[in-house]
Scaffold this active site. Structure first.
Site, PDB file in Angstrom:
ATOM      1  N   ARG A   3     -22.390 -11.739  37.112  1.00 18.91           N
ATOM      2  CA  ARG A   3     -22.750 -12.814  36.196  1.00 18.91           C
ATOM      3  C   ARG A   3     -23.189 -12.247  34.850  1.00 18.91           C
ATOM      4  NH1 ARG A   3     -27.243 -15.916  34.634  1.00 18.91           N
ATOM      5  NH2 ARG A   3     -26.794 -18.151  34.356  1.00 18.91           N
ATOM      6  N   LEU A  42     -12.642 -37.740  24.410  1.00 19.20           N
ATOM      7  CA  LEU A  42     -11.446 -37.083  24.934  1.00 19.20           C
ATOM      8  C   LEU A  42     -10.211 -37.728  24.317  1.00 19.20           C
ATOM      9  CD1 LEU A  42     -10.313 -35.032  27.010  1.00 19.20           C
ATOM     10  CD2 LEU A  42     -10.111 -36.963  28.586  1.00 19.20           C
ATOM     11  N   ARG A  50      -2.140 -30.917  26.293  1.00 15.29           N
ATOM     12  CA  ARG A  50      -3.601 -30.954  26.171  1.00 15.29           C
ATOM     13  C   ARG A  50      -4.245 -29.788  26.912  1.00 15.29           C
ATOM     14  NH1 ARG A  50      -6.678 -36.354  27.916  1.00 15.29           N
ATOM     15  NH2 ARG A  50      -6.113 -35.587  29.986  1.00 15.29           N
ATOM     16  N   GLU A  88     -17.206 -43.608  24.818  1.00 12.13           N
ATOM     17  CA  GLU A  88     -16.170 -43.867  25.823  1.00 12.13           C
ATOM     18  C   GLU A  88     -16.849 -44.137  27.148  1.00 12.13           C
ATOM     19  OE1 GLU A  88     -13.694 -40.348  26.051  1.00 12.13           O
ATOM     20  OE2 GLU A  88     -15.415 -39.045  25.740  1.00 12.13           O
ATOM     21  N   LYS A 131     -11.205 -30.676  27.513  1.00 12.36           N
ATOM     22  CA  LYS A 131     -11.359 -31.252  28.855  1.00 12.36           C
ATOM     23  C   LYS A 131     -11.912 -30.191  29.805  1.00 12.36           C
ATOM     24  CE  LYS A 131      -8.930 -34.408  31.992  1.00 12.36           C
ATOM     25  NZ  LYS A 131      -9.797 -35.582  31.755  1.00 12.36           N
ATOM     26  N   TYR A 151      -9.628 -28.574  32.930  1.00 13.37           N
ATOM     27  CA  TYR A 151      -8.877 -29.237  33.991  1.00 13.37           C
ATOM     28  C   TYR A 151      -7.991 -30.336  33.424  1.00 13.37           C
ATOM     29  CZ  TYR A 151     -11.800 -33.486  33.992  1.00 13.37           C
ATOM     30  OH  TYR A 151     -12.429 -34.652  33.653  1.00 13.37           O
TER      31      TYR A 151
END
Length: 286
Positions: free
Chosen positions: A102, A206, A53, A181, A149, A34
């Site tokens: 799945r 990140l 990114r 972070e 991310k 995302y």
């Protein structure tokens, strides 16, 4: 925002009409990436960096882009128009898609799922920017590829919840004795002799788009920068502390684990960087 328009796989829909398969791998495995881009005055802030990114995250997980990056940008701008968004952010998510059942292995020839939606929020006049934040420290239990991310955010959610239960604003994460972070932001301190310190880029944090811009601005302002590890104890003794992210820009930190940072008020470095970052973002937003 119940009347907002969202985007799902080629369609602009009312949010209550947008549906994703229960077999989507983003839902079953967190197999998705995302980005969040800030919006100021109806324009995207530093979106090129976010698109770069996004491409990198997809490459690292072998997820194909469902549409070219330029088309994603067009979708973002169309959502801004459709929702009359002046200030806030746009969330976008790409999952590997649904293979119809799945299974752990990556399915072949599956179409990725692309979702975007807007979020109206106050960015320029946030109370935390003027009052500062209080944070606690907690163990960093996230996976080892934090540079990607992904939507696998349960550990950050747990850290944020721990902060809420302590009646503070956020949590800074600690691994092997050092701050990595914040739960959803990059972390910084300013030493007593005016050195801006933040953890260097690696798989451990990140690679923040706002972080990159702030370090460039700090260098132009002749602020000495050290990209190195630092401990919570060093942070307690710092002259200043702050965080950065796409939608916070810069928020000062005035307390860590009950220790007052500096004089307990937002510091001059944090205030200056926020000011010049917003000035830059406003001029360059598209």
């Amino acid at each position: 925002m119940m009347g907002r328009i969202v985007y799902l796989d080629g369609q602009y829909l009312k949010e209550d009409e947008a549906k994703v398969s229960i077999f989507d791998r983003g839902f079953l495995f967190g197999d998705a990436v995302y980005e969040v881009t800030a919006v100021i005055n109806g324009k995207l802030v530093d979106n090129e960096g976010h698109m770069i990114r996004l491409q990198r995250s997809c490459n690292e997980l072998q997820i194909a882009l469902p549409v070219p990056l330029a088309e994603i940008t067009n979708i973002q701008k169309e959502l801004i128009k459709k929702n009359a968004l002046n200030e806030g952010g746009i969330y976008l998510q790409i999952s590997r898609g649904s293979a119809g059942d799945r299974d752990f292995g990556y399915p072949a020839d599956v179409k990725p799922t692309l979702v975007l939606f807007t979020q109206a929020r106050e960015l320029l006049n946030s109370p935390k920017a003027t009052k500062g934040m209080k944070v606690i420290t907690t163990e960093d239990i996230r996976w080892k590829r934090r540079d990607i991310k992904t939507v696998g955010l349960l550990a950050p959610c747990m850290a944020k919840q721990a902060a809420i239960e302590k009646q503070v604003d956020d949590a800074w994460l600690i691994e092997d004795g050092y701050i990595t972070e914040g739960s959803s932001n990059n972390a910084y301190i300013v030493t007593q002799d005016g050195v801006l310190v933040t953890r260097p880029l690696s798989n451990d944090i990140l690679h923040g788009i706002t972080r990159k811009a702030l370090l460039e601005l700090a260098e132009k302002e002749a602020i000495k920068i050290e990209e190195r590890l630092f401990t919570a104890e060093e942070a307690y003794q710092a002259a200043e502390a702050f965080v950065s992210s796409a939608t916070t820009f810069v928020w000062p930190v005035v307390e860590i684990d009950g220790h007052t940072i500096g004089d307990g008020k937002p510091g001059n470095v944090a205030k200056k960087l926020r000011e010049i970052y917003i000035e830059l973002a406003t001029k360059t937003a598209e």
